[in-house]
Design a protein around this motif. Structure first.
Motif, short mmCIF file in Angstrom:
data_model
loop_
_atom_site.label_atom_id
_atom_site.label_comp_id
_atom_site.label_asym_id
_atom_site.label_seq_id
_atom_site.Cartn_x
_atom_site.Cartn_y
_atom_site.Cartn_z
N ALA A 1 0.92 -1.14 -0.10
CA ALA A 1 0.09 0.06 0.09
C ALA A 1 0.90 1.16 0.12
CB ALA A 1 -0.85 0.02 1.22
N ALA A 2 2.00 1.26 0.71
CA ALA A 2 3.06 2.59 0.99
C ALA A 2 3.32 2.70 -0.27
CB ALA A 2 4.19 2.29 1.96
N LYS A 3 3.84 1.69 -1.00
CA LYS A 3 4.56 1.65 -2.38
C LYS A 3 3.62 2.24 -3.53
CE LYS A 3 7.77 -2.08 -1.76
NZ LYS A 3 8.57 -4.16 -2.27
N GLN B 1 -4.19 6.10 -5.35
CA GLN B 1 -5.68 6.48 -4.87
C GLN B 1 -5.97 6.10 -3.50
OE1 GLN B 1 -8.01 10.48 -6.54
NE2 GLN B 1 -6.80 10.63 -8.03
N GLY B 2 -6.19 4.87 -4.01
CA GLY B 2 -7.00 3.82 -3.88
C GLY B 2 -6.30 2.29 -3.77
N ILE C 1 -9.00 3.31 1.40
CA ILE C 1 -8.92 1.77 1.80
C ILE C 1 -10.28 1.00 1.63
CG2 ILE C 1 -8.08 -0.34 3.34
CD1 ILE C 1 -6.08 1.70 4.75
N MET C 2 -10.06 0.38 0.36
CA MET C 2 -11.64 -0.82 0.17
C MET C 2 -11.20 -2.28 0.63
SD MET C 2 -11.37 1.22 -2.16
CE MET C 2 -11.88 2.64 -3.40
N THR C 3 -12.74 -3.31 1.11
CA THR C 3 -12.03 -4.02 2.00
C THR C 3 -13.26 -5.36 1.07
OG1 THR C 3 -13.53 -3.56 3.66
CG2 THR C 3 -11.26 -3.50 3.89
N ASN D 1 -11.81 3.70 9.28
CA ASN D 1 -12.16 4.60 8.36
C ASN D 1 -12.10 3.82 6.52
OD1 ASN D 1 -12.98 7.02 6.87
ND2 ASN D 1 -10.55 7.29 6.63
N VAL D 2 -12.59 2.99 6.65
CA VAL D 2 -12.40 1.94 5.43
C VAL D 2 -13.49 2.52 4.73
CG1 VAL D 2 -12.88 -0.41 4.63
CG2 VAL D 2 -11.62 0.22 6.33
#
Length: 406
Positions: A176-178, A185-186, A216-218, A251-252
């Protein structure tokens, strides 16, 4: 639901559907092209990037490849051809019987004939492929990209990187950081470890890695089966409820398909009890299923798939239903090649679609693997947007040097 109620619901969206019609093209009936042939071409693989197991198919890892696959091509008597994802070669002769000699501009009427003749829900993919190719021809004749023909609402859309594998909290945080550093953006993360604590820990570490200004989506992947069993971890209502509440605190943006596909009672009750938006619908077939879901309050975000939900006609109808019911529509990924491009054009016409899903789980399965078959494929830019193609029709072309001899 009663038949009369369903028809009434569809008629309420008639105005929205009418607004999606194609503007008049200054061509007489005799001047428009006629379909002469339908072909399916196999494409050469350019390389291998490694073995990965998809989270929705545990126990079935396979080699990820650059390029490859196939595409459908519809030819006309004016030398204009339309392209689409590869259909089942066994069904080409049946489609030829319907389409050869016909006007590609008559795709609405032809689509209904294909749905009847081609075996309904068992062959939605083939219908979708043909419809994409027909619209590609229409756009090329008109000299306009499809999203302009359908009524442009935007010229670009944020892309979210949809993860493929079920991985460790540490690895997902690093990925995610990369992606954030590259401009994305997500990210959508698969969540169905044996222990719920591992799911929550994954999101906690990702949130710590990217901060609050990254979406972030799951995805729980609980609706893969049309029945009551599928491989891997299966959630019950309690796990879905507890997970949804924990994800809201982190905050997902959404929780996708937390229960079985047709557990409409459970999904609507879950949706009533939680604050996080629920999303789903990628495997639901037929516009009527989305009508039922809207009536029951199953999902806040609809995710139809062009190669599952009755093709171009079906996807546009679902979008109209979502708009009329004040819901978001964010399509499933479309297969990662020409289906994704077709959906990109549709997204360019929808005010209620804020994202495009792009399968992108580098380094083994980056989205460039599938897009490698196109000469002028769209890209995710440094700010995380994907622009609508500006060329006529789909606005992309297959690299014909990759076509394998029959």
């Amino acid at each position: 639901m009663k038949r009369r109620q369903f028809l009434s619901g569809l008629s309420s969206s008639a105005a929205a559907l009418a607004s999606l019609s194609v503007p008049g093209i200054a061509l007489g009936q005799k001047e428009r092209p006629r379909i002469t042939d339908i072909r399916m071409h196999r494409l050469r693989t350019l390389g291998e990037t490694g073995i990965m197991e998809s989270a929705w198919a545990p126990g079935r890892p396979y080699m990820r490849r650059i390029g490859g696959g196939s595409f459908t091509e519809i030819l006309t008597d004016q030398g204009i051809a339309g392209i689409a994802p590869g259909m089942n070669p066994a069904n080409i002769d049946r489609m030829k019987q319907i389409l050869v000699g016909q006007d590609p501009f008559d795709n609405e009427a032809l689509g209904h004939q294909m749905r009847y003749t081609n075996g309904a829900a068992n062959n939605w993919r083939d219908v979708g492929c043909i419809e994409i190719a027909l619209w590609d021809i229409v756009g090329k004749v008109a000299g306009q990209p499809l999203y302009k023909l359908w009524g442009a609402q935007k010229d670009k859309v944020p892309a979210y990187a949809s993860m493929i594998q079920l991985s460790t909290p540490q690895e997902r945080a690093e990925t995610a950081a990369k992606l954030q550093a590259e401009g994305w953006q997500g990210i959508k993360i698969r969540l169905h470890h044996l222990d719920m604590k591992e799911d929550i820990r994954t999101i906690e570490m990702v949130r710590d890695a990217v901060g609050d200004d990254f979406t972030i989506m799951t995805d729980a992947n609980q609706a893969q089966s049309s029945g009551i069993w599928q491989p891997g971890v299966q959630w019950d209502f309690t796990r879905a409820l507890d997970t949804a509440r924990a994800l809201k605190d982190l905050n997902v943006y959404w929780l996708e398909e937390p229960l079985r596909r047709y557990d409409f009672d459970g999904l609507s009750e879950l949706n009533r009890m939680v604050d996080i938006p629920l999303a789903g619908g990628e495997n639901n077939q037929g516009v009527q299923e989305f009508q039922w879901m809207l009536e029951r309050g199953v999902y806040d975000i609809l995710q139809p798939e062009i190669l599952v939900t009755e093709g171009v006609q079906g996807l546009r109808a679902v979008a109209a239903l979502a708009l009329a019911n004040h819901k978001l529509v964010i399509p499933h990924h479309g297969g990662g090649q020409l289906g994704t491009v077709a959906q990109l054009h549709m997204i360019g016409t929808w005010p209620h679609c804020p994202w495009i899903e792009i399968l992108n789980d580098p380094p083994i399965s980056p989205y460039s693997n599938g897009f490698a078959v196109m000469n002028n494929a769209p890209i995710v830019d440094s700010e995380g947007f994907m622009a609508m193609p500006s060329g006529p029709g789909l606005g992309v072309e297959i690299d014909r040097d990759l076509i394998l001899a029959d």
